[in-house]
Scaffold this motif. Structure first.
Motif, PDB file in Angstrom:
ATOM      1  N   LEU A 188       0.981  -1.155   0.136  1.00 28.74           N
ATOM      2  CA  LEU A 188       0.011   0.066  -0.259  1.00 28.74           C
ATOM      3  C   LEU A 188       0.875   1.117   0.205  1.00 28.74           C
ATOM      4  CD1 LEU A 188      -2.716  -1.023   2.306  1.00 28.74           C
ATOM      5  CD2 LEU A 188      -2.863  -1.236  -0.087  1.00 28.74           C
ATOM      6  N   GLY A 234       1.127   3.720   2.986  1.00 34.75           N
ATOM      7  CA  GLY A 234       0.140   4.762   3.082  1.00 34.75           C
ATOM      8  C   GLY A 234      -0.044   5.569   2.176  1.00 34.75           C
ATOM      9  N   THR A 276      -3.199   5.907  -0.412  1.00 33.25           N
ATOM     10  CA  THR A 276      -4.717   6.358  -0.185  1.00 33.25           C
ATOM     11  C   THR A 276      -4.991   7.738  -0.507  1.00 33.25           C
ATOM     12  OG1 THR A 276      -3.763   7.101   2.153  1.00 33.25           O
ATOM     13  CG2 THR A 276      -4.588   4.728   1.946  1.00 33.25           C
ATOM     14  N   THR A 277      -3.959   8.282  -0.872  1.00 33.61           N
ATOM     15  CA  THR A 277      -4.222   9.875  -1.323  1.00 33.61           C
ATOM     16  C   THR A 277      -4.178  10.027  -2.801  1.00 33.61           C
ATOM     17  OG1 THR A 277      -2.015  10.395  -1.096  1.00 33.61           O
ATOM     18  CG2 THR A 277      -3.451  10.751   0.893  1.00 33.61           C
ATOM     19  N   CYS A 308      -6.749   6.522  -7.914  1.00 32.79           N
ATOM     20  CA  CYS A 308      -7.026   5.406  -6.937  1.00 32.79           C
ATOM     21  C   CYS A 308      -8.384   5.725  -6.233  1.00 32.79           C
ATOM     22  CB  CYS A 308      -5.794   5.009  -6.107  1.00 32.79           C
ATOM     23  SG  CYS A 308      -6.295   3.347  -5.182  1.00 32.79           S
ATOM     24  N   ALA A 309      -8.505   7.018  -5.822  1.00 34.56           N
ATOM     25  CA  ALA A 309      -9.849   7.242  -5.034  1.00 34.56           C
ATOM     26  C   ALA A 309     -10.866   7.192  -5.750  1.00 34.56           C
ATOM     27  CB  ALA A 309      -9.336   8.768  -4.338  1.00 34.56           C
ATOM     28  N   THR A 318     -12.410   1.498  -0.326  1.00 33.89           N
ATOM     29  CA  THR A 318     -11.353   2.478   0.201  1.00 33.89           C
ATOM     30  C   THR A 318     -10.386   2.466  -0.982  1.00 33.89           C
ATOM     31  OG1 THR A 318     -10.242   0.677   1.331  1.00 33.89           O
ATOM     32  CG2 THR A 318     -11.785   2.247   2.577  1.00 33.89           C
ATOM     33  N   PRO A 319      -9.343   3.416  -1.219  1.00 31.62           N
ATOM     34  CA  PRO A 319      -8.263   3.301  -2.169  1.00 31.62           C
ATOM     35  C   PRO A 319      -7.321   2.132  -1.766  1.00 31.62           C
ATOM     36  CG  PRO A 319      -8.828   5.547  -1.398  1.00 31.62           C
ATOM     37  CD  PRO A 319      -9.557   4.829  -0.467  1.00 31.62           C
ATOM     38  N   ALA A 320      -7.207   1.886  -0.310  1.00 39.04           N
ATOM     39  CA  ALA A 320      -6.422   0.672   0.117  1.00 39.04           C
ATOM     40  C   ALA A 320      -6.933  -0.567  -0.612  1.00 39.04           C
ATOM     41  CB  ALA A 320      -6.235   0.617   1.576  1.00 39.04           C
ATOM     42  N   HIS A 344      -9.306  -2.372   9.608  1.00 42.62           N
ATOM     43  CA  HIS A 344      -8.387  -2.241   8.795  1.00 42.62           C
ATOM     44  C   HIS A 344      -8.096  -3.569   7.935  1.00 42.62           C
ATOM     45  CE1 HIS A 344      -4.430  -0.479   6.977  1.00 42.62           C
ATOM     46  NE2 HIS A 344      -5.135  -0.446   5.944  1.00 42.62           N
ATOM     47  N   ASN A 380      -8.772  -4.621   4.041  1.00 43.45           N
ATOM     48  CA  ASN A 380      -7.606  -5.256   3.302  1.00 43.45           C
ATOM     49  C   ASN A 380      -8.145  -6.582   2.535  1.00 43.45           C
ATOM     50  OD1 ASN A 380      -6.066  -3.200   3.808  1.00 43.45           O
ATOM     51  ND2 ASN A 380      -4.641  -4.327   5.161  1.00 43.45           N
TER      52      ASN A 380
END
Length: 279
Positions: A207, A210, A213-214, A218-219, A228-230, A255, A259
């Motif tokens: 990932l 981290g 996630t931004t 992906c978002a 979620t982006p993850a 989490h 995943n």
């Protein structure tokens, strides 16, 4: 259709989405992250959710992660592959060194066997190749342990495609573990070698520690799936290559569940094209 399983070493079936234990330890992989009961709960939940590949290392903690695995999961359910690593000595949260001397690798492996309460480690990975010790001596030590029944399969961590090709001339290599994720494709040539030779590729930092996630692309894909982006970043790995076996780690149940839900995501060709372009 995405293949959900992989045969490690051509014979040990695992679900491709596993669990890594590094995040069960503190910053710099030093000491505990929190209450040991929480770590035990996460490990047990992972197996309840169908995880059959647990990735750990003797220097996570140090020793702590292996001890938590044994506390949570021993006696181990049938079909669970425990993968651990040796060859790195951690002396603080910011200091470590490589030690690939055969006698040290043997001592590390035997210590892992005791902590994990195993007679045989299913997958033992050389955490780093020691530049001061010939590769043949390092792999020879692991071959000897395999001949004694103390390990079943051998893997390598943080290596080049050239090093893997050289290693396979010396012994059978079942896995490699290198940094690789949606935004970092530096290991693409190594991935293709693994595909050609049926070697499992366990991407670390799947990932991006981290950073994924931004990412706006992906978002956007995540929003289309209500995910979620993850989860999307992990799903991309599962779609990208059948030998990729990500083992994301976490210390929280929420989490963990997010995943593991990545295995159910089905990305369209258009979504894969957009995500592929990020690399």
């Amino acid at each position: 259709m995405i293949e959900q399983s992989f045969l490690v070493g051509g014979e040990v079936p695992v679900r491709r989405l596993g669990f890594g234990t590094a995040q069960l330890t503190g910053p710099g992989y030093w000491g505990p992250r929190g209450d040991a009961r929480d770590a035990v709960a996460v490990l047990r939940r992972a197996v309840e959710r169908g995880v059959t590949l647990i990735d750990t290392a003797d220097n996570y903690g140090p020793s702590l992660a292996e001890e938590l695995v044994a506390e949570a999961l021993h006696p181990y359910p049938e079909g669970l592959l425990i993968a651990t690593k040796g060859g790195v000595v951690r002396t603080s949260d910011s200091a470590w060194h490589v030690d690939g001397r055969p006698e040290r690798l043997r001592a590390m492996c035997e210590a892992s066997l005791r902590r994990l309460r195993l007679d045989t480690i299913g997958l033992y990975q050389l955490h780093r190749l020691d530049p001061a010790v010939p590769m043949a001596e390092q792999l020879g030590a692991l071959d000897a342990l395999r001949a004694e029944g103390k390990i079943r399969h051998i893997g390598l961590d943080t290596v080049t495609a050239e090093q893997v090709a050289a290693a396979t001339e010396l012994t059978e290599i079942a896995s490699v573990q290198n940094r690789y994720h949606l935004l970092d494709r530096a290991g693409e040539s190594l991935l293709r070698l693994c595909e050609a030779r049926g070697i499992a590729f366990l991407p670390w930092f799947p990932l991006g520690n981290g950073t994924l996630t931004t990412d706006p692309v992906c978002a956007s894909v995540a929003a289309a799936h209500g995910a979620t982006p993850a989860r999307i970043a992990l799903a991309w790995l599962l779609h990208h290559s059948p030998v990729l076996c990500p083992t994301p780690g976490t210390g929280t149940l929420a989490h963990l569940d997010d995943n593991l839900d990545a295995a159910a995501v089905r990305l369209t060709a258009e979504e894969m094209s957009r995500l592929d372009a990020l690399g």
